[in-house]
Design a protein around this motif. Structure first.
Motif, PDB file in Angstrom:
ATOM      1  N   VAL A  87     -35.541  45.648 -25.894  1.00  0.00           N
ATOM      2  CA  VAL A  87     -35.806  46.339 -24.625  1.00  0.00           C
ATOM      3  C   VAL A  87     -34.979  45.706 -23.503  1.00  0.00           C
ATOM      4  O   VAL A  87     -34.328  46.405 -22.705  1.00  0.00           O
ATOM      5  N   GLY A  88     -34.996  44.386 -23.427  1.00  0.00           N
ATOM      6  CA  GLY A  88     -34.208  43.695 -22.400  1.00  0.00           C
ATOM      7  C   GLY A  88     -32.718  43.966 -22.536  1.00  0.00           C
ATOM      8  O   GLY A  88     -32.026  44.200 -21.541  1.00  0.00           O
ATOM      9  N   ALA A  89     -32.212  43.965 -23.773  1.00  0.00           N
ATOM     10  CA  ALA A  89     -30.778  44.177 -24.004  1.00  0.00           C
ATOM     11  C   ALA A  89     -30.356  45.602 -23.662  1.00  0.00           C
ATOM     12  O   ALA A  89     -29.312  45.825 -23.033  1.00  0.00           O
ATOM     13  N   ILE A  90     -31.161  46.580 -24.071  1.00  0.00           N
ATOM     14  CA  ILE A  90     -30.805  47.980 -23.818  1.00  0.00           C
ATOM     15  C   ILE A  90     -30.781  48.288 -22.326  1.00  0.00           C
ATOM     16  O   ILE A  90     -29.841  48.920 -21.815  1.00  0.00           O
ATOM     17  N   GLY A 112     -31.962  38.660 -24.545  1.00  0.00           N
ATOM     18  CA  GLY A 112     -33.235  39.282 -24.883  1.00  0.00           C
ATOM     19  C   GLY A 112     -33.961  38.554 -25.990  1.00  0.00           C
ATOM     20  O   GLY A 112     -35.177  38.319 -25.907  1.00  0.00           O
ATOM     21  N   LEU A 113     -33.229  38.159 -27.016  1.00  0.00           N
ATOM     22  CA  LEU A 113     -33.844  37.455 -28.145  1.00  0.00           C
ATOM     23  C   LEU A 113     -34.377  36.093 -27.719  1.00  0.00           C
ATOM     24  O   LEU A 113     -35.489  35.691 -28.103  1.00  0.00           O
ATOM     25  N   ILE A 114     -33.608  35.393 -26.903  1.00  0.00           N
ATOM     26  CA  ILE A 114     -34.049  34.075 -26.432  1.00  0.00           C
ATOM     27  C   ILE A 114     -35.282  34.204 -25.535  1.00  0.00           C
ATOM     28  O   ILE A 114     -36.262  33.466 -25.689  1.00  0.00           O
ATOM     29  N   GLY A 115     -35.246  35.151 -24.589  1.00  0.00           N
ATOM     30  CA  GLY A 115     -36.374  35.318 -23.679  1.00  0.00           C
ATOM     31  C   GLY A 115     -37.655  35.685 -24.393  1.00  0.00           C
ATOM     32  O   GLY A 115     -38.726  35.119 -24.124  1.00  0.00           O
ATOM     33  N   ALA A 116     -37.568  36.622 -25.346  1.00  0.00           N
ATOM     34  CA  ALA A 116     -38.756  37.039 -26.088  1.00  0.00           C
ATOM     35  C   ALA A 116     -39.278  35.929 -26.986  1.00  0.00           C
ATOM     36  O   ALA A 116     -40.490  35.726 -27.110  1.00  0.00           O
ATOM     37  N   ALA A 117     -38.363  35.183 -27.626  1.00  0.00           N
ATOM     38  CA  ALA A 117     -38.779  34.099 -28.508  1.00  0.00           C
ATOM     39  C   ALA A 117     -39.454  32.973 -27.733  1.00  0.00           C
ATOM     40  O   ALA A 117     -40.478  32.421 -28.164  1.00  0.00           O
ATOM     41  N   VAL A 118     -38.894  32.628 -26.577  1.00  0.00           N
ATOM     42  CA  VAL A 118     -39.489  31.563 -25.760  1.00  0.00           C
ATOM     43  C   VAL A 118     -40.856  32.011 -25.238  1.00  0.00           C
ATOM     44  O   VAL A 118     -41.822  31.226 -25.231  1.00  0.00           O
ATOM     45  N   ALA A 119     -40.978  33.268 -24.810  1.00  0.00           N
ATOM     46  CA  ALA A 119     -42.269  33.766 -24.323  1.00  0.00           C
ATOM     47  C   ALA A 119     -43.321  33.770 -25.421  1.00  0.00           C
ATOM     48  O   ALA A 119     -44.510  33.571 -25.168  1.00  0.00           O
ATOM     49  N   SER A 120     -42.884  33.987 -26.655  1.00  0.00           N
ATOM     50  CA  SER A 120     -43.825  34.076 -27.775  1.00  0.00           C
ATOM     51  C   SER A 120     -44.191  32.721 -28.360  1.00  0.00           C
ATOM     52  O   SER A 120     -45.366  32.443 -28.613  1.00  0.00           O
ATOM     53  N   ALA A 121     -43.179  31.877 -28.583  1.00  0.00           N
ATOM     54  CA  ALA A 121     -43.420  30.637 -29.325  1.00  0.00           C
ATOM     55  C   ALA A 121     -42.984  29.379 -28.602  1.00  0.00           C
ATOM     56  O   ALA A 121     -43.053  28.285 -29.172  1.00  0.00           O
ATOM     57  N   GLY A 122     -42.511  29.484 -27.366  1.00  0.00           N
ATOM     58  CA  GLY A 122     -42.098  28.299 -26.639  1.00  0.00           C
ATOM     59  C   GLY A 122     -40.627  27.997 -26.799  1.00  0.00           C
ATOM     60  O   GLY A 122     -39.935  28.581 -27.633  1.00  0.00           O
ATOM     61  N   ILE A 123     -40.141  27.053 -26.023  1.00  0.00           N
ATOM     62  CA  ILE A 123     -38.725  26.715 -26.001  1.00  0.00           C
ATOM     63  C   ILE A 123     -38.241  26.206 -27.348  1.00  0.00           C
ATOM     64  O   ILE A 123     -37.064  26.317 -27.696  1.00  0.00           O
ATOM     65  N   GLY A 124     -39.139  25.658 -28.138  1.00  0.00           N
ATOM     66  CA  GLY A 124     -38.751  25.134 -29.444  1.00  0.00           C
ATOM     67  C   GLY A 124     -38.342  26.208 -30.424  1.00  0.00           C
ATOM     68  O   GLY A 124     -37.765  25.896 -31.481  1.00  0.00           O
ATOM     69  N   ALA A 318     -33.091  38.121 -20.682  1.00  0.00           N
ATOM     70  CA  ALA A 318     -34.167  37.241 -21.136  1.00  0.00           C
ATOM     71  C   ALA A 318     -35.447  37.473 -20.339  1.00  0.00           C
ATOM     72  O   ALA A 318     -36.550  37.498 -20.904  1.00  0.00           O
ATOM     73  N   LEU A 319     -35.320  37.654 -19.029  1.00  0.00           N
ATOM     74  CA  LEU A 319     -36.500  37.866 -18.177  1.00  0.00           C
ATOM     75  C   LEU A 319     -37.203  39.177 -18.530  1.00  0.00           C
ATOM     76  O   LEU A 319     -38.435  39.215 -18.694  1.00  0.00           O
ATOM     77  N   VAL A 320     -36.427  40.255 -18.672  1.00  0.00           N
ATOM     78  CA  VAL A 320     -37.028  41.551 -19.021  1.00  0.00           C
ATOM     79  C   VAL A 320     -37.690  41.475 -20.392  1.00  0.00           C
ATOM     80  O   VAL A 320     -38.800  41.986 -20.603  1.00  0.00           O
ATOM     81  N   ALA A 321     -37.027  40.815 -21.337  1.00  0.00           N
ATOM     82  CA  ALA A 321     -37.579  40.688 -22.685  1.00  0.00           C
ATOM     83  C   ALA A 321     -38.862  39.868 -22.683  1.00  0.00           C
ATOM     84  O   ALA A 321     -39.819  40.190 -23.403  1.00  0.00           O
ATOM     85  N   ALA A 322     -38.892  38.807 -21.892  1.00  0.00           N
ATOM     86  CA  ALA A 322     -40.096  37.978 -21.819  1.00  0.00           C
ATOM     87  C   ALA A 322     -41.266  38.775 -21.243  1.00  0.00           C
ATOM     88  O   ALA A 322     -42.403  38.681 -21.742  1.00  0.00           O
ATOM     89  N   LEU A 323     -41.016  39.573 -20.212  1.00  0.00           N
ATOM     90  CA  LEU A 323     -42.083  40.413 -19.645  1.00  0.00           C
ATOM     91  C   LEU A 323     -42.549  41.456 -20.656  1.00  0.00           C
ATOM     92  O   LEU A 323     -43.754  41.724 -20.780  1.00  0.00           O
ATOM     93  N   ALA A 324     -41.595  42.046 -21.379  1.00  0.00           N
ATOM     94  CA  ALA A 324     -41.949  43.039 -22.392  1.00  0.00           C
ATOM     95  C   ALA A 324     -42.788  42.404 -23.496  1.00  0.00           C
ATOM     96  O   ALA A 324     -43.770  42.995 -23.979  1.00  0.00           O
ATOM     97  N   GLU A 325     -42.435  41.186 -23.889  1.00  0.00           N
ATOM     98  CA  GLU A 325     -43.199  40.492 -24.935  1.00  0.00           C
ATOM     99  C   GLU A 325     -44.618  40.203 -24.460  1.00  0.00           C
ATOM    100  O   GLU A 325     -45.584  40.325 -25.225  1.00  0.00           O
ATOM    101  N   PHE A 341     -41.991  52.858 -21.198  1.00  0.00           N
ATOM    102  CA  PHE A 341     -41.204  52.345 -20.084  1.00  0.00           C
ATOM    103  C   PHE A 341     -39.713  52.359 -20.412  1.00  0.00           C
ATOM    104  O   PHE A 341     -38.881  52.728 -19.573  1.00  0.00           O
ATOM    105  N   LEU A 342     -39.359  51.975 -21.639  1.00  0.00           N
ATOM    106  CA  LEU A 342     -37.952  51.960 -22.051  1.00  0.00           C
ATOM    107  C   LEU A 342     -37.362  53.370 -22.019  1.00  0.00           C
ATOM    108  O   LEU A 342     -36.271  53.588 -21.479  1.00  0.00           O
ATOM    109  N   VAL A 343     -38.085  54.323 -22.588  1.00  0.00           N
ATOM    110  CA  VAL A 343     -37.596  55.705 -22.624  1.00  0.00           C
ATOM    111  C   VAL A 343     -37.474  56.279 -21.218  1.00  0.00           C
ATOM    112  O   VAL A 343     -36.464  56.908 -20.859  1.00  0.00           O
TER     113      VAL A 343
END
Length: 418
Positions: A87-90, A112-124, A318-325, A341-343
């Motif tokens: 979603v963030g990338a598109i 997008g992948l980094i933002g969503a991953a950090v929002a889900s599982a942390g910086i690690g 990354a920010l948009v992806a984190a909010l979407a996650e 929202f994406l559509v």
């Protein structure tokens, strides 16, 4: 396959939608200079690029493996996380397309992948070494290397062709430009289609449909290749205008040098598994070619806007992806809300774009605003030490009247800046 849930199907469809936007967003990388110099008609150029993008998708899976196995930790990554990343990338791709800025689809996906991953599982969840060595460093090095290579190639081209017939030389370089544009298209398919392959493969692993460390299945490779080819054929005319006319004015010799340099950098990075931005490589090569010809002008106002977009791509996506996650954590209704929202956002951007239509009929008719920008300090300095284009002196001698005789024969004569 062990399972293929509804959310996994949504992720795959969304990933292919991103691949489609990647195709029309990055068509300019391969064909902008070819179209702007008249080497190919616009529709022929994008059709050729689409076919070669599809072929390129089958040449390698090294970049796909970098994304699916290296950038983020596979354990604990859910399909919803990957959906949020897409979603963030598109949205970033569509926004930059709307304003005609050639930003990096690759970095939008990475962000997008980094933002969503950090929002889900942390910086690690992000593998920092892979991020630095295979994403960030190539992002900085690619435009510099491609730019320097194109600058030197342009100077050498004009030097070698100084005594050649102008019309015959231009015709030969247009033919060479077509070949080099095909090479860039092939390289783009090899590098960029793999990013979507990697995302889909990561989603299949996260959803339990593939074993960890699996390579992309054949159907993933084929669908990603077809999606990027279709997007390429439709053509990102707004960005083609910026790359072909708004950044600098290129002659066939410069177009050939720029595309050959960019293709070399992209293919080398694909072989090494670097998730390189073709946009950065081609933009750097175009600017290098612009500086390589005496009198060539790089429009730094356009270039500055481009650099700003490059710098914002990773954090914005990354920010948009984190909010979407974060919204997707609410469950099925949250995922449905993000999808709506994406559509809706995509449709709104498309409607805004219809206010000023740019397509194959007018892509080279109107130059980018600011194209009359005067020569800047950097361009002036580079032009002063660049060899003059072949035939320029002869053309001036034939068209410019000789100055009237002066009383002092030793007085310096006026010069004309080309």
């Amino acid at each position: 396959m062990e399972s293929f849930s509804l959310i996994l199907a949504i992720v795959v469809v969304t990933a292919l939608a991103f691949d489609f936007t990647n195709g029309f967003h990055d068509t300019a990388n391969a064909m902008a200079t070819t179209i702007s110099t008249g080497a190919l008609k616009p529709k022929v150029a994008v059709a050729m690029s689409a076919v070669l993008n599809l072929v390129g998708a089958f040449l390698s899976v090294e970049v796909a493996n970098t994304i699916s196995k290296g950038l983020v930790d596979e354990t604990g990554i859910r399909p919803e996380v990957i959906f949020a990343a897409l979603v963030g990338a598109i949205l970033w791709n569509l926004l930059t397309w709307l304003v005609g800025l050639p930003s990096s689809s690759s970095h939008a996906l990475m962000g997008g992948l980094i933002g969503a991953a950090v929002a889900s599982a942390g910086i690690g969840a992000v593998n920092g070494d892979v991020l630095v060595t295979k994403v960030l460093l190539p992002a900085i090095a690619a435009p510099i290397v491609a730019g320097v290579a194109a600058l030197l190639a342009t100077r050498m081209t004009y030097s070698l062709g100084r005594k050649a017939d102008g019309k015959a030389s231009a015709k030969g370089y247009r033919a060479g430009q077509i070949a080099s544009a095909g090479l860039v298209s092939l390289a783009h398919g090899t590098n960029d289609a793999q990013k979507t392959m990697g995302i889909i493969t990561l989603a299949l692993i996260a959803g339990g449909s593939l074993a960890p460390d699996s390579d992309p299945p054949v159907w993933v490779i084929l669908s990603a290749g077809l999606a990027i080819a279709l997007g390429t054929y439709l053509g990102g005319w707004r960005i083609i205008r910026t790359m072909g006319k708004g950044l600098t004015d290129l002659q066939p010799q410069q177009g050939f040098a720029a595309q050959t340099s960019a293709a070399t950098v992209i293919l080398a990075s694909s072989h090494l598994g670097f998730s390189l931005s073709t946009t950065h490589s081609v933009s750097g090569a175009v600017m290098g070619a612009g500086l390589g010809r005496k009198g060539g002008v790089v429009r730094w106002s356009t270039a500055t806007r481009m650099f700003v977009a490059w710098g914002l791509t990773l954090p914005a996506a990354a920010l948009v992806a984190a909010l979407a996650e974060w919204v997707c954590r609410a469950g099925d209704w949250g995922t449905a809300l993000v999808a709506v929202f994406l559509v809706a956002s995509s449709f709104a951007i498309w409607r805004i774009s219809r206010r000023e239509v740019v397509d194959h009929t007018n892509v080279v008719d109107t130059e980018e605003p600011g194209s009359a920008e005067p020569v800047g300090v950097v361009t002036t300095a580079m032009a002063a030490v660049s060899p003059p284009p072949a035939g320029v002196a002869e053309d001036l001698a034939a068209t410019v009247p000789a100055p009237a005789a002066t009383a002092d024969p030793k007085a310096p004569s006026a010069t004309t800046t080309v």
